[in-house]
Design a protein around this motif. Structure first.
Motif, PDB file in Angstrom:
ATOM      1  N   UNK A 238      14.891 -55.779  28.849  1.00  0.00           N
ATOM      2  CA  UNK A 238      15.505 -54.762  29.705  1.00  0.00           C
ATOM      3  C   UNK A 238      15.849 -53.569  28.825  1.00  0.00           C
ATOM      4  N   UNK A 239      15.242 -52.415  29.097  1.00  0.00           N
ATOM      5  CA  UNK A 239      15.535 -51.209  28.321  1.00  0.00           C
ATOM      6  C   UNK A 239      16.892 -50.643  28.705  1.00  0.00           C
ATOM      7  N   UNK A 240      17.121 -50.546  30.020  1.00  0.00           N
ATOM      8  CA  UNK A 240      18.405 -50.029  30.465  1.00  0.00           C
ATOM      9  C   UNK A 240      18.685 -50.452  31.895  1.00  0.00           C
ATOM     10  N   UNK A 241      19.954 -50.644  32.179  1.00  0.00           N
ATOM     11  CA  UNK A 241      20.404 -50.976  33.524  1.00  0.00           C
ATOM     12  C   UNK A 241      21.021 -49.708  34.097  1.00  0.00           C
ATOM     13  N   UNK A 242      20.266 -48.985  34.922  1.00  0.00           N
ATOM     14  CA  UNK A 242      20.696 -47.673  35.409  1.00  0.00           C
ATOM     15  C   UNK A 242      21.423 -47.823  36.741  1.00  0.00           C
ATOM     16  N   UNK A 243      22.633 -47.321  36.828  1.00  0.00           N
ATOM     17  CA  UNK A 243      23.360 -47.338  38.098  1.00  0.00           C
ATOM     18  C   UNK A 243      22.964 -46.100  38.905  1.00  0.00           C
ATOM     19  N   UNK A 244      22.557 -46.331  40.159  1.00  0.00           N
ATOM     20  CA  UNK A 244      22.120 -45.221  41.005  1.00  0.00           C
ATOM     21  C   UNK A 244      23.326 -44.710  41.791  1.00  0.00           C
ATOM     22  N   UNK A 245      23.934 -43.606  41.328  1.00  0.00           N
ATOM     23  CA  UNK A 245      25.138 -43.092  41.982  1.00  0.00           C
ATOM     24  C   UNK A 245      24.789 -42.043  43.030  1.00  0.00           C
ATOM     25  N   UNK A 246      23.942 -42.463  43.956  1.00  0.00           N
ATOM     26  CA  UNK A 246      23.594 -41.591  45.086  1.00  0.00           C
ATOM     27  C   UNK A 246      24.384 -42.071  46.296  1.00  0.00           C
ATOM     28  N   UNK A 247      24.579 -41.179  47.294  1.00  0.00           N
ATOM     29  CA  UNK A 247      25.313 -41.605  48.496  1.00  0.00           C
ATOM     30  C   UNK A 247      24.643 -42.816  49.150  1.00  0.00           C
ATOM     31  N   UNK A 248      25.448 -43.660  49.804  1.00  0.00           N
ATOM     32  CA  UNK A 248      24.932 -44.880  50.428  1.00  0.00           C
ATOM     33  C   UNK A 248      23.900 -44.586  51.511  1.00  0.00           C
ATOM     34  N   UNK A 249      24.179 -43.554  52.316  1.00  0.00           N
ATOM     35  CA  UNK A 249      23.231 -43.217  53.372  1.00  0.00           C
ATOM     36  C   UNK A 249      22.115 -42.370  52.775  1.00  0.00           C
ATOM     37  N   UNK A 250      20.926 -42.910  52.828  1.00  0.00           N
ATOM     38  CA  UNK A 250      19.818 -42.185  52.190  1.00  0.00           C
ATOM     39  C   UNK A 250      18.794 -41.758  53.226  1.00  0.00           C
ATOM     40  N   UNK A 251      18.096 -40.713  52.872  1.00  0.00           N
ATOM     41  CA  UNK A 251      17.181 -40.090  53.815  1.00  0.00           C
ATOM     42  C   UNK A 251      16.016 -39.549  52.997  1.00  0.00           C
ATOM     43  N   UNK A 252      14.799 -39.781  53.469  1.00  0.00           N
ATOM     44  CA  UNK A 252      13.624 -39.416  52.679  1.00  0.00           C
ATOM     45  C   UNK A 252      13.692 -37.968  52.187  1.00  0.00           C
ATOM     46  N   UNK A 253      14.175 -37.063  53.075  1.00  0.00           N
ATOM     47  CA  UNK A 253      14.140 -35.653  52.724  1.00  0.00           C
ATOM     48  C   UNK A 253      15.323 -35.252  51.837  1.00  0.00           C
ATOM     49  N   UNK A 254      16.545 -35.509  52.326  1.00  0.00           N
ATOM     50  CA  UNK A 254      17.718 -35.018  51.585  1.00  0.00           C
ATOM     51  C   UNK A 254      17.918 -35.773  50.286  1.00  0.00           C
ATOM     52  N   UNK A 255      17.759 -37.106  50.313  1.00  0.00           N
ATOM     53  CA  UNK A 255      17.987 -37.879  49.087  1.00  0.00           C
ATOM     54  C   UNK A 255      17.001 -37.471  48.000  1.00  0.00           C
ATOM     55  N   UNK A 256      15.755 -37.334  48.401  1.00  0.00           N
ATOM     56  CA  UNK A 256      14.730 -37.027  47.406  1.00  0.00           C
ATOM     57  C   UNK A 256      14.852 -35.604  46.862  1.00  0.00           C
ATOM     58  N   UNK A 257      15.626 -34.743  47.583  1.00  0.00           N
ATOM     59  CA  UNK A 257      15.834 -33.382  47.082  1.00  0.00           C
ATOM     60  C   UNK A 257      17.193 -33.208  46.407  1.00  0.00           C
ATOM     61  N   UNK A 258      17.959 -34.293  46.385  1.00  0.00           N
ATOM     62  CA  UNK A 258      19.270 -34.278  45.744  1.00  0.00           C
ATOM     63  C   UNK A 258      19.091 -34.046  44.240  1.00  0.00           C
ATOM     64  N   UNK A 259      19.861 -33.094  43.651  1.00  0.00           N
ATOM     65  CA  UNK A 259      19.723 -32.848  42.201  1.00  0.00           C
ATOM     66  C   UNK A 259      19.981 -34.124  41.389  1.00  0.00           C
ATOM     67  N   UNK A 260      20.903 -34.946  41.877  1.00  0.00           N
ATOM     68  CA  UNK A 260      21.222 -36.190  41.174  1.00  0.00           C
ATOM     69  C   UNK A 260      19.992 -37.112  41.139  1.00  0.00           C
ATOM     70  N   UNK A 261      19.274 -37.123  42.260  1.00  0.00           N
ATOM     71  CA  UNK A 261      18.040 -37.913  42.353  1.00  0.00           C
ATOM     72  C   UNK A 261      17.056 -37.470  41.269  1.00  0.00           C
ATOM     73  N   UNK A 262      16.945 -36.129  41.130  1.00  0.00           N
ATOM     74  CA  UNK A 262      16.022 -35.596  40.121  1.00  0.00           C
ATOM     75  C   UNK A 262      16.458 -35.977  38.717  1.00  0.00           C
ATOM     76  N   UNK A 263      17.783 -35.895  38.497  1.00  0.00           N
ATOM     77  CA  UNK A 263      18.302 -36.235  37.170  1.00  0.00           C
ATOM     78  C   UNK A 263      17.991 -37.698  36.842  1.00  0.00           C
ATOM     79  N   UNK A 264      18.242 -38.585  37.830  1.00  0.00           N
ATOM     80  CA  UNK A 264      17.975 -40.008  37.619  1.00  0.00           C
ATOM     81  C   UNK A 264      16.493 -40.241  37.361  1.00  0.00           C
ATOM     82  N   UNK A 265      15.682 -39.555  38.154  1.00  0.00           N
ATOM     83  CA  UNK A 265      14.242 -39.740  38.009  1.00  0.00           C
ATOM     84  C   UNK A 265      13.782 -39.320  36.615  1.00  0.00           C
TER      85      UNK A 265
END
Lengths: 255, 272
Positions: free
Chosen positions: B224-251
């Motif tokens: 295991x290289x790293x255990x990454x915690x995904x701190x995105x909102x619980x309610x996810x949506x293909x459009x808004x979640x994937x455009x969330x800056x946090x999503x980009x940072x995690x990616x």
């Protein structure tokens, strides 16, 4: 439809050839009478109880032998195929026994059963058994690894796995085995009757031969040929019914 | 890091190692994997291709005995397929039985589990409805599209009412649009059923979109290289979640890890 018409045309052409060649003197018509004479002779025998009795005997020997071979071959194949150790232990023995021509067992069959129906039956069972066994073994070996993992992950019991996964996978192979076995069983039925003299069409052919009745002899040969066609067609029909889900049948029905 | 020894720990993998074969020809698929999941968690596992993701999943599912190390479910060691677990395989066409109808495919594991007939009927109907296939119970799987077939496999797993559901790259073989729909379906089912979900994928975006945690695996031999915690909102949506800056940072972060894993492997190859 077009294929069926072409097939019929082929048969008609063959019969025409069979009719004309003896007339032209290319062959001696004492040994190859024209087709019309064969047909007439066959019509005559169809009027005798002896013919129908023989046909019934042949069908009974064939059917009994095929049923026994199919049951035994399927049971043995499922068990041997499912136990790797058993499979490895029996492989060489099967490879040795399988190619032995059943006709080589005729002396043994006669010693055991004389000229009774059982003498031919044992030849039929022996030859048809291997056809079924080999196919069933191939089928059991063909169970998809992902399907097997699925069955294991849902904790299917051995019995459920055998009945709901291994058997359906094997079924197409078993049906092919049945079709092959049906043809081989018919050949051995006629052979046994012809050589050993057990009751049936084969014995009638032998009788026709010794009495020099050439046209009736051909008539009987035609009947055995027709039997073969009927056997193959019914096996294919059965195949389509039980394998509706199988890719080979799916494509055929989609066309 | 939110690993190990929490009281509601459900699945635990400790020092898992798997070597295929023996002697000089042996391949070490997994070197040393340790992680745990709490009940009700959604954990995604990503890694470069050939990272032993499927090996790991098969070990957890009890389909493959590990060379060393231990997998426990509810503190019971896993030595064969455990109770209360269902697996959705990548290859739906081979996982579903073509000789059974859609409803029969879903029903068979329930039958085997000993569920009463009326209850079975309810579970089959409800689970097919949940995956949007209520209208095709009597079709055969091969009459359906790939995406629909995988829905059948998901319905079969859901009807089984597992406490933990393993999914092995389940959407690798379906088209992008279907894939997005199925991702939302899985999020939705996970929310409604409150099950624990372990989702293996090679797609970084998918892992982040779905998971609460993303375990990034190294290349073979795997750790295991790293255990990454995904701190995105619980309610996810293909459009808004994937455009969330946090999503980009995690990616970007996970992508970097995976690239690092690949480079590590390349370096090892060059050294060898």
């Amino acid at each position: 439809m077009r294929n069926a018409l072409l097939g019929l045309a082929g048969v008609a052409a063959f019969l025409l050839l069979l009719e004309t060649v003896p007339h032209t003197g290319l062959v001696d018509d004492r040994y190859l009478p024209p087709f019309s004479e064969m047909a007439r002779a066959l019509g005559d025998s169809a009027g005798t109880a002896e013919f129908w009795q023989a046909l019934g005997d042949t069908l009974r020997t064939w059917g009994t032998g095929l049923a026994l071979a199919f049951a035994a071959g399927t049971a043995a194949g499922m068990v041997i195929g499912s136990v790797p150790a058993l499979r490895d232990a029996t492989a060489s023995t099967i490879e040795f026994l399988r190619p032995i021509p059943a006709v080589a067992l005729i002396p043994l069959a006669v010693l055991l059963y004389g000229t009774g129906m059982e003498a031919t039956l044992i030849l039929v069972v022996y030859s048809a058994f291997w056809q079924v066994l080999m196919q069933v073994l191939a089928g059991v070996a063909d169970v998809d690894p992902v399907a097997r993992d699925t069955a294991r992950s849902f904790r299917f019991r051995h019995r459920t796995r055998a009945l709901r996964l291994v058997w359906p996978t094997t079924l197409p192979y078993a049906v092919t085995g049945f079709r092959l076995a049906a043809s081989v069983a018919l050949i051995l039925t006629i052979t046994g009757e012809l050589i050993i003299g057990t009751p049936g069409l084969g014995r009638l052919i032998a009788v026709a031969q010794t009495s020099g009745a050439v046209a009736p002899l051909y008539g009987l040969v035609i009947v055995t040929g027709l039997l073969g066609v009927v056997v193959n067609l019914s096996a294919r029909l059965l195949e389509r019914r039980v394998l509706r889900w199988h890719p080979s049948v799916r494509q055929e029905t989609a066309r | 890091m939110t690993t190990t020894t929490s009281t509601d720990e459900l699945l635990s993998v400790r020092g898992l190692r798997k070597v295929y074969g023996s002697g000089p020809g042996a391949t070490e698929a997994v070197r040393d994997l340790t992680f745990a999941t709490r009940a009700g968690e959604m954990v995604c596992i990503v890694g470069p291709s050939g990272a032993g993701k499927t090996t790991l999943l098969r070990c957890i599912a009890g389909l493959l005995p590990p060379t060393s190390g231990e997998v426990t479910l509810d503190r019971h060691p896993v030595s064969g397929p455990p109770e209360g677990m269902a697996v959705v395989f990548q290859d739906y066409a081979r996982s579903l039985f073509p000789w059974l109808t859609v409803a029969q495919n879903v029903d068979l594991p329930l039958r085997e589990k000993g569920v009463a007939r009326a209850e079975r009927r309810r579970l089959v109907a409800e689970s097919l409805d949940a995956v949007g296939l209520a209208d095709v119970p009597n079709s055969y799987p091969w009459q359906l599209s790939g995406g629909m077939q995988q829905r059948v496999a998901i319905a079969r797993a859901v009807a089984y009412e597992p406490r933990i559901l393993l999914m092995d790259e389940p959407f690798a073989a379906v088209d992008a649009q279907t894939r997005a729909d199925l991702e939302d379906l899985v999020r939705d089912l996970w929310h409604r059923l409150g099950i624990t979900l372990l989702f293996v994928t090679h797609d970084i975006d998918e892992a982040i979109y779905l998971g609460q945690r993303v375990l990034v695996l190294s290349a073979r031999p795997t750790v295991v290289l790293e255990d990454v915690t995904v701190d995105l909102p619980e309610t996810r949506d293909q459009l808004t979640t994937r455009n969330d800056p946090r999503f980009h940072a995690l990616r970007t972060h996970v992508h970097g890890l995976v690239q690092q894993a690949k480079r590590g492997e390349a370096a090892r190859r060059a050294a060898a």
